[in-house]
Write a protein that holds these residues in place. Structure first.
Motif, PDB file in Angstrom:
ATOM      1  N   PRO A 115       0.935  -1.500   0.042  1.00 56.81           N
ATOM      2  CA  PRO A 115      -0.150   0.266  -0.032  1.00 56.81           C
ATOM      3  C   PRO A 115       0.883   1.311  -0.043  1.00 56.81           C
ATOM      4  O   PRO A 115       1.964   1.189   0.687  1.00 56.81           O
ATOM      5  CB  PRO A 115      -0.837  -0.038   1.463  1.00 56.81           C
ATOM      6  N   TYR A 116       0.334   2.294  -0.800  1.00 57.57           N
ATOM      7  CA  TYR A 116       1.059   3.761  -0.754  1.00 57.57           C
ATOM      8  C   TYR A 116      -0.045   4.599  -0.590  1.00 57.57           C
ATOM      9  O   TYR A 116      -1.086   4.236  -1.058  1.00 57.57           O
ATOM     10  CB  TYR A 116       2.036   3.830  -1.765  1.00 57.57           C
ATOM     11  N   SER A 117       0.163   5.967  -0.391  1.00 60.31           N
ATOM     12  CA  SER A 117      -0.686   7.091  -0.278  1.00 60.31           C
ATOM     13  C   SER A 117      -0.358   7.938  -1.103  1.00 60.31           C
ATOM     14  O   SER A 117       0.817   8.147  -1.441  1.00 60.31           O
ATOM     15  CB  SER A 117      -0.639   7.535   1.167  1.00 60.31           C
ATOM     16  N   HIS A 118      -1.277   8.558  -1.798  1.00 59.82           N
ATOM     17  CA  HIS A 118      -1.070   9.905  -2.789  1.00 59.82           C
ATOM     18  C   HIS A 118      -2.293  11.209  -2.424  1.00 59.82           C
ATOM     19  O   HIS A 118      -3.167  10.801  -1.973  1.00 59.82           O
ATOM     20  CB  HIS A 118      -1.502   9.289  -4.283  1.00 59.82           C
ATOM     21  N   ASN A 119      -1.485  12.185  -2.463  1.00 60.41           N
ATOM     22  CA  ASN A 119      -2.182  13.486  -2.422  1.00 60.41           C
ATOM     23  C   ASN A 119      -2.107  14.131  -3.580  1.00 60.41           C
ATOM     24  O   ASN A 119      -1.358  14.648  -4.087  1.00 60.41           O
ATOM     25  CB  ASN A 119      -1.394  14.172  -1.339  1.00 60.41           C
ATOM     26  N   PRO A 120      -3.565  14.000  -4.258  1.00 57.83           N
ATOM     27  CA  PRO A 120      -3.634  14.726  -5.514  1.00 57.83           C
ATOM     28  C   PRO A 120      -3.479  16.102  -5.491  1.00 57.83           C
ATOM     29  O   PRO A 120      -3.181  16.764  -6.701  1.00 57.83           O
ATOM     30  CB  PRO A 120      -5.198  14.267  -5.900  1.00 57.83           C
TER      31      PRO A 120
ATOM     32  N   THR B 131      -1.139  17.892  -4.089  1.00 58.50           N
ATOM     33  CA  THR B 131       0.313  18.137  -4.017  1.00 58.50           C
ATOM     34  C   THR B 131       1.023  17.369  -4.962  1.00 58.50           C
ATOM     35  O   THR B 131       2.037  17.447  -5.138  1.00 58.50           O
ATOM     36  CB  THR B 131       0.937  18.101  -2.552  1.00 58.50           C
ATOM     37  N   ASN B 132       0.477  16.450  -5.451  1.00 57.94           N
ATOM     38  CA  ASN B 132       1.055  15.255  -6.339  1.00 57.94           C
ATOM     39  C   ASN B 132       2.071  14.223  -5.221  1.00 57.94           C
ATOM     40  O   ASN B 132       3.027  13.938  -6.007  1.00 57.94           O
ATOM     41  CB  ASN B 132       1.436  15.764  -7.502  1.00 57.94           C
ATOM     42  N   GLU B 133       1.974  14.381  -4.015  1.00 54.79           N
ATOM     43  CA  GLU B 133       2.912  13.640  -3.048  1.00 54.79           C
ATOM     44  C   GLU B 133       2.571  12.361  -3.078  1.00 54.79           C
ATOM     45  O   GLU B 133       1.405  11.895  -2.874  1.00 54.79           O
ATOM     46  CB  GLU B 133       2.948  14.416  -1.875  1.00 54.79           C
ATOM     47  N   THR B 134       3.325  11.474  -3.206  1.00 60.69           N
ATOM     48  CA  THR B 134       3.148   9.892  -3.109  1.00 60.69           C
ATOM     49  C   THR B 134       4.054   9.394  -1.851  1.00 60.69           C
ATOM     50  O   THR B 134       5.378  10.020  -1.745  1.00 60.69           O
ATOM     51  CB  THR B 134       3.614   9.202  -4.204  1.00 60.69           C
ATOM     52  N   THR B 135       3.657   8.733  -1.009  1.00 54.72           N
ATOM     53  CA  THR B 135       4.525   7.926   0.021  1.00 54.72           C
ATOM     54  C   THR B 135       4.079   6.530   0.255  1.00 54.72           C
ATOM     55  O   THR B 135       2.904   6.370   0.486  1.00 54.72           O
ATOM     56  CB  THR B 135       4.453   9.042   1.304  1.00 54.72           C
ATOM     57  N   TYR B 136       4.867   5.876   0.634  1.00 57.11           N
ATOM     58  CA  TYR B 136       4.931   4.347   1.272  1.00 57.11           C
ATOM     59  C   TYR B 136       4.712   4.533   2.785  1.00 57.11           C
ATOM     60  O   TYR B 136       4.030   3.587   3.533  1.00 57.11           O
ATOM     61  CB  TYR B 136       6.090   3.453   0.861  1.00 57.11           C
ATOM     62  N   LEU B 137       4.780   5.572   3.518  1.00 53.23           N
ATOM     63  CA  LEU B 137       4.532   5.876   4.868  1.00 53.23           C
ATOM     64  C   LEU B 137       3.134   6.716   5.059  1.00 53.23           C
ATOM     65  O   LEU B 137       2.722   7.141   4.282  1.00 53.23           O
ATOM     66  CB  LEU B 137       5.692   6.982   5.560  1.00 53.23           C
TER      67      LEU B 137
END
Length: 127
Positions: free
Chosen positions: A71-76, A78-84
């Protein structure tokens, strides 16, 4: 005699540590390792691990899965993606605050060697 006493003490400590570790899921123990919490010495901080696992993603974060299922998270926005977890730093800071607060008074926050000795003395009394 001294060697036998030390062996008995070591076995009692190992049994107590195993008993404590069985209280937690593998996920909780993984988060504890990640946040730097020792479940045996700092069991009073383990609630943070459970909160970490249960924390919903803040808006506008969305969860996805990589091709391997991770699983990973994405912020549309800011276009930031993180596995945390997006609240990762919040939980790390919470651990530090709780360690330094009155919450930890009397909870074994001594120098590690002294903690182990105090813990060993407690286990011997229980054995």
């Amino acid at each position: 005699p001294r060697d036998e006493e030390e062996k008995r003490l070591a076995e009692a400590v190992a049994r107590k540590e195993e008993e404590i570790m069985k209280r937690y899921s593998e996920e909780e123990l993984e988060v504890a390792r990640y946040l730097g919490i020792d479940p045996v010495i700092e069991h009073e901080l383990m609630f943070i691990c459970q909160r970490y696992l249960e924390a919903p993603l803040p808006s506008p974060w969305m969860e996805f899965a990589a091709d391997d299922g991770t699983p990973y998270s994405h912020n549309p926005d800011t276009n930031e993606t993180t596995y945390l977890h997006p609240l990762d730093e919040y939980f790390k800071t919470l651990v530090k605050k709780k360690r330094g607060s009155k919450f930890m008074e009397g909870a074994g926050r001594q120098k590690p060697a002294r903690v182990r000795q105090a813990y060993s003395d407690e286990v011997v009394e229980m054995a």
